[in-house]
Design an enzyme around this catalytic site. Structure first.
Site, PDB file in Angstrom:
ATOM      1  N   CYS A   1       0.890  -1.356   0.059  1.00  0.00           N
ATOM      2  CA  CYS A   1      -0.019   0.016   0.097  1.00  0.00           C
ATOM      3  C   CYS A   1       0.751   1.208   0.090  1.00  0.00           C
ATOM      4  O   CYS A   1       0.354   2.308  -0.325  1.00  0.00           O
ATOM      5  CB  CYS A   1      -0.895  -0.021   1.214  1.00  0.00           C
ATOM      6  SG  CYS A   1      -1.881  -1.446   1.304  1.00  0.00           S
TER       7      CYS A   1
ATOM      8  N   HIS B   1      -2.239   7.206   3.591  1.00  0.00           N
ATOM      9  CA  HIS B   1      -2.731   5.814   3.295  1.00  0.00           C
ATOM     10  C   HIS B   1      -4.290   5.553   3.869  1.00  0.00           C
ATOM     11  O   HIS B   1      -4.290   5.645   5.244  1.00  0.00           O
ATOM     12  CB  HIS B   1      -1.952   4.504   3.610  1.00  0.00           C
ATOM     13  CG  HIS B   1      -2.621   3.289   2.941  1.00  0.00           C
ATOM     14  ND1 HIS B   1      -3.228   3.130   1.685  1.00  0.00           N
ATOM     15  CD2 HIS B   1      -2.815   2.239   3.746  1.00  0.00           C
ATOM     16  CE1 HIS B   1      -3.615   2.090   1.966  1.00  0.00           C
ATOM     17  NE2 HIS B   1      -3.249   1.354   3.065  1.00  0.00           N
TER      18      HIS B   1
ATOM     19  N   ASN C   1     -10.467   0.668   1.257  1.00  0.00           N
ATOM     20  CA  ASN C   1      -8.678   0.741   1.270  1.00  0.00           C
ATOM     21  C   ASN C   1      -8.606   0.330  -0.298  1.00  0.00           C
ATOM     22  O   ASN C   1      -8.902  -0.835  -0.428  1.00  0.00           O
ATOM     23  CB  ASN C   1      -8.155  -0.018   2.407  1.00  0.00           C
ATOM     24  CG  ASN C   1      -6.663  -0.230   2.172  1.00  0.00           C
ATOM     25  OD1 ASN C   1      -6.146   0.181   1.097  1.00  0.00           O
ATOM     26  ND2 ASN C   1      -6.296  -0.901   3.169  1.00  0.00           N
TER      27      ASN C   1
HETATM   28  N1  ACO Z   1     -18.607  -6.664  11.575  1.00  0.00           N
HETATM   29  C1  ACO Z   1     -18.677  -7.169  12.968  1.00  0.00           C
HETATM   30  N2  ACO Z   1     -17.848  -7.621  13.889  1.00  0.00           N
HETATM   31  C2  ACO Z   1     -16.610  -7.773  13.043  1.00  0.00           C
HETATM   32  C3  ACO Z   1     -16.203  -7.338  11.990  1.00  0.00           C
HETATM   33  C4  ACO Z   1     -17.255  -7.095  11.019  1.00  0.00           C
HETATM   34  N3  ACO Z   1     -17.003  -6.601   9.928  1.00  0.00           N
HETATM   35  N4  ACO Z   1     -14.991  -7.595  11.782  1.00  0.00           N
HETATM   36  C5  ACO Z   1     -14.345  -8.073  13.141  1.00  0.00           C
HETATM   37  N5  ACO Z   1     -15.350  -8.193  14.089  1.00  0.00           N
HETATM   38  C6  ACO Z   1     -15.578  -8.652  15.354  1.00  0.00           C
HETATM   39  C7  ACO Z   1     -14.282  -9.523  15.623  1.00  0.00           C
HETATM   40  O1  ACO Z   1     -14.739 -10.888  15.185  1.00  0.00           O
HETATM   41  C8  ACO Z   1     -14.088  -9.341  16.896  1.00  0.00           C
HETATM   42  O2  ACO Z   1     -15.118 -10.232  17.703  1.00  0.00           O
HETATM   43  P1  ACO Z   1     -15.036 -11.046  19.081  1.00  0.00           P
HETATM   44  O3  ACO Z   1     -14.407  -9.916  19.884  1.00  0.00           O
HETATM   45  O4  ACO Z   1     -16.334 -11.563  19.370  1.00  0.00           O
HETATM   46  O5  ACO Z   1     -13.668 -11.894  18.618  1.00  0.00           O
HETATM   47  C9  ACO Z   1     -14.539  -8.014  17.263  1.00  0.00           C
HETATM   48  O6  ACO Z   1     -15.241  -7.259  16.099  1.00  0.00           O
HETATM   49  C10 ACO Z   1     -13.213  -7.007  17.587  1.00  0.00           C
HETATM   50  O7  ACO Z   1     -12.433  -7.604  16.506  1.00  0.00           O
HETATM   51  P2  ACO Z   1     -11.071  -6.639  16.557  1.00  0.00           P
HETATM   52  O8  ACO Z   1     -10.081  -7.376  15.105  1.00  0.00           O
HETATM   53  O9  ACO Z   1     -10.124  -6.599  17.597  1.00  0.00           O
HETATM   54  O10 ACO Z   1     -11.692  -5.311  15.719  1.00  0.00           O
HETATM   55  P3  ACO Z   1     -10.918  -4.035  15.566  1.00  0.00           P
HETATM   56  O11 ACO Z   1     -11.514  -2.774  16.369  1.00  0.00           O
HETATM   57  O12 ACO Z   1      -9.243  -4.091  15.768  1.00  0.00           O
HETATM   58  O13 ACO Z   1     -10.885  -3.705  13.999  1.00  0.00           O
HETATM   59  C11 ACO Z   1     -10.144  -3.763  11.758  1.00  0.00           C
HETATM   60  C12 ACO Z   1     -10.655  -4.818  12.954  1.00  0.00           C
HETATM   61  C13 ACO Z   1     -11.060  -2.998  11.456  1.00  0.00           C
HETATM   62  C14 ACO Z   1      -9.631  -5.062  10.970  1.00  0.00           C
HETATM   63  C15 ACO Z   1      -8.761  -3.175  12.719  1.00  0.00           C
HETATM   64  O14 ACO Z   1      -7.904  -4.027  13.226  1.00  0.00           O
HETATM   65  C16 ACO Z   1      -8.043  -2.470  11.536  1.00  0.00           C
HETATM   66  O15 ACO Z   1      -8.484  -1.557  10.817  1.00  0.00           O
HETATM   67  N6  ACO Z   1      -6.693  -2.839  11.540  1.00  0.00           N
HETATM   68  C17 ACO Z   1      -5.971  -2.377  10.539  1.00  0.00           C
HETATM   69  C18 ACO Z   1      -6.275  -2.741   9.033  1.00  0.00           C
HETATM   70  C19 ACO Z   1      -5.555  -2.336   8.173  1.00  0.00           C
HETATM   71  O16 ACO Z   1      -4.953  -1.462   8.105  1.00  0.00           O
HETATM   72  N7  ACO Z   1      -5.463  -3.339   7.008  1.00  0.00           N
HETATM   73  C20 ACO Z   1      -4.699  -2.959   5.810  1.00  0.00           C
HETATM   74  C21 ACO Z   1      -3.279  -2.359   5.931  1.00  0.00           C
HETATM   75  S1  ACO Z   1      -2.162  -2.355   4.797  1.00  0.00           S
HETATM   76  C22 ACO Z   1      -3.295  -2.285   3.456  1.00  0.00           C
HETATM   77  O17 ACO Z   1      -3.481  -1.451   3.138  1.00  0.00           O
HETATM   78  C23 ACO Z   1      -3.201  -3.652   2.433  1.00  0.00           C
END
Ligand code: ACO
Length: 331
Positions: free
Chosen positions: A111, A258, A288
């Site tokens: 990215c 980004h 993204n």
């Molecule tokens: N809808 C509902 N619930 C969800 C979803 C969804 N789409 N996705 C995850 N959850 C749930 C999980 O299952 C978890 O449930 P649990 O507590 O019962 O196990 C809960 O939400 C919390 O999950 P986390 O993974 O801790 O949620 P978080 O607040 O961290 O959000 C996310 C997840 C959005 C992926 C976040 O971690 C994030 O944005 N990380 C960075 C991602 C990123 O930047 N990716 C790309 C980078 S590089 C590139 O661009 C290719």
């Protein structure tokens, strides 16, 4: 010594997928997606090639720049979702454009690809070795790597392309680039295993022995760990690039991060004490788009007339690897 941006272009596939559409295929909600990511909808390619989306953005950028393809010396194409093992995407586009005087280079810097490409463009231009006009294209079909049964990744990504024409100018761009390969297993998508008739089960096989957490050919992401990396590396590289440019973070007029998650951007803003109004965010409408995020932001800002000569701009990205980088320049 330095660069000047002559014009930008972008292309987003016509099909949009809303959070409500995701509610119908995975256990999620519009409320969760908006609150945790800032994304409302994203554009999704319906079988279009990565190169052809890039080509459309490139044509718009060349028109806006008033540069003929024949005047290009170099085409740099950034993608993590190339259409072919070979030829390169830059060669395909060079041929389709009729950029007969240019050569092409593809880079796969996840990215952060556009930040790396802009730094590279300046280095080729500064080498004074016949490269004056560079076309940078960032195009991504990232949704083809997404597992649509994995709610924690499938809602995050969209497809599209951005392109920028850069020429020799007076503004030196100052980049800080970096990598931490210990993060490789946090975010990846496997290539297909070998179809070689003589192949034995081995490392490159359907067992996906390297980085086995993923489900076959689909993207695997450890979201929370990537999140931590993203915040710390964006803050670090933005500060470092400003140091190189000998300006304070407050002197920046526009910051384009980004677009992975609005909470990552908000945390970076807070940690650096940035004025939020200077930080461009379009993740709500596009999700993204990997390396295409930053040039799409540039194209939108230019078309709105929001980027004026003399503005100090910082582009800052991170991606799978973990790889990161920031670049500061004056328009
Ligand atoms: N809808 C509902 N619930 C969800 C979803 C969804 N789409 N996705 C995850 N959850 C749930 C999980 O299952 C978890 O449930 P649990 O507590 O019962 O196990 C809960 O939400 C919390 O999950 P986390 O993974 O801790 O949620 P978080 O607040 O961290 O959000 C996310 C997840 C959005 C992926 C976040 O971690 C994030 O944005 N990380 C960075 C991602 C990123 O930047 N990716 C790309 C980078 S590089 C590139 O661009 C290719």
């Amino acid at each position: 010594m330095g660069i000047k941006i002559l014009g930008c272009g972008m292309y987003l596939p016509p099909k949009t997928v809303t959070n409500e559409d995701f509610e119908r295929i995975v256990n999620t909600s519009d409320e969760w997606i908006i609150k945790r990511t800032g994304i409302k909808k994203r554009h999704v390619s319906q079988g279009e090639y990565t190169f052809s989306m890039g080509l459309k953005a490139a044509v718009e950028a060349l028109n806006n720049a008033k540069v003929s393809p024949k005047d290009l010396d170099l085409v740099i194409f950034t993608t993590v979702t190339a259409d072919f093992y070979f030829p390169s995407m830059s060669n395909v586009v060079q041929g389709k454009l009729g950029a007969e005087n240019a050569y092409g280079i593809d880079i796969a810097c996840a990215c952060a690809g556009f930040v790396y490409a802009l730094d590279m463009a300046q280095k080729y231009i500064d080498a004074d070795d016949g490269v004056q006009n560079v076309l940078i294209i960032s195009s991504e079909n990232i949704t083809k790597t997404v597992d649509y049964t994995d709610r924690s990744t499938c809602v995050l990504f969209g497809d599209g392309a951005g392109a920028v024409v850069v020429t020799k100018g007076n503004s030196k761009a100052y980049a800080h680039l970096g990598a931490d390969g210990t993060g490789c297993e946090l975010l990846y998508a496997h290539l297909y295993p070998s179809a070689n008739f003589f192949a034995e089960p081995g490392e490159l096989s359907a067992n996906y022995a390297a980085f086995p957490q993923g489900k076959g050919r689909y993207m695997y992401m450890n979201g929370p760990r990537v999140y931590e990396f993203a915040v710390s590396k964006m803050v670090y590289s933005l500060k470092k690039a400003c140091e190189k440019a000998k300006i304070s973070v407050d002197e920046l007029d526009v910051i384009i991060p980004h677009q992975a998650n609005v909470r990552i951007i908000d945390t970076v803003v807070k940690k650096l004490g940035l004025n939020k109004d200077k930080v461009y965010v379009n993740i709500k409408d596009h999700g993204n788009i990997s390396s295409a995020c930053i040039p799409v932001c540039l194209a939108e800002l230019f078309s709105k007339g929001a980027l004026k000569p003399g503005f100090k701009v910082c582009l800052v990205g991170f991606g799978a690897g973990i790889i990161y980088g920031a670049i500061v320049f004056t328009l």
